[in-house]
Enzyme design. Structure first.
Site, short mmCIF file in Angstrom:
data_model
loop_
_atom_site.label_atom_id
_atom_site.label_comp_id
_atom_site.label_asym_id
_atom_site.label_seq_id
_atom_site.Cartn_x
_atom_site.Cartn_y
_atom_site.Cartn_z
CE LYS A 134 5.33 8.03 -9.09
NZ LYS A 134 4.60 7.10 -9.47
CE1 TYR A 177 -1.86 3.31 -5.33
CE2 TYR A 177 -1.45 4.31 -3.01
CZ TYR A 177 -1.36 3.68 -4.14
OH TYR A 177 0.26 2.97 -3.93
CB SER A 195 0.27 1.76 -0.91
OG SER A 195 0.40 2.94 -0.72
#
Length: 200
Positions: free
Chosen positions: A177, A141, A116
């Site tokens: 989401k 995250y 990411s």
């Protein structure tokens, strides 16, 4: 057989459709469909089998050989940048990824995984992994993704696996989401409803 973890998610379901369009359907979809609308993303798509993510990791740990895996495309992770439970993220995004990577490396199976852009933090070190040791993610995250990248580096397996760093992903199949929709999705729906986009 190709395994797509997170196969019912935004990226995974679009990849599944692309593979189907190329005539590929010998696919195992791995995901967690509880309390989610993600199952809609699998409608009209062709795959040989579905497994819950917990069932699949048990299958991997047990060294089961019910089907021959040619490639694991690991897109399954908690991608919620506001998730506060770092223990959950480390278990789901880090440990799970290591178990899959080690399985693939040991057996010569191709392993492609989603990292990411959140690993780059505020971007003050640029957007290159040449400075990977100096990167400082801004949330748990991003940290959970960074430590797996570091695991791959520290264990000398970067030449045996492929990592993809996703930035802002948007497109079809992201409606599920909740709260984590892309800016494009949010703006589109604002324009549809009000004729304007409110940024702040």
């Amino acid at each position: 057989m190709i395994v797509i973890t997170g196969g019912a998610g935004l990226i995974g379901s679009c990849l599944l459709k692309t593979l189907n369009n190329q005539g590929v359907s010998d696919i195992l979809v791995v995901d967690n469909l509880s309390d989610s609308l993600k199952w809609h993303n699998l409608l009209g798509k062709s795959f040989k089998k579905y497994m819950h993510k917990d069932e699949f990791i048990t299958y991997i740990k047990n060294g089961s050989t019910e089907f021959e895996i040619d490639c694991i495309i690991h897109l399954g992770a908690c991608s919620k940048t506001t998730e506060p439970d770092c223990n959950y993220l480390m278990s789901n995004n880090y440990t799970y990824s290591i178990e899959l990577a080690e399985h693939c490396i040991k057996r010569g199976i191709r392993f492609i995984y989603a990292s990411s852009a959140a690993t780059y933090g505020n971007g003050d070190k640029g957007y290159s992994d040449e400075h990977i040791l100096e990167l400082k993610p801004l949330n748990p995250y991003g940290f959970s993704k960074q430590v797996f990248d570091m695991w791959a580096l520290n264990n000398g397996v970067l030449d045996k696996i492929t990592g993809l760093k996703f930035f802002n992903v948007y497109g079809p199949n992201e409606y599920h989401k909740t709260g984590m929709h892309s800016m494009v999705f949010k703006a589109y729906n604002q324009v549809k409803e009000t004729g304007k986009v409110k940024l702040f």
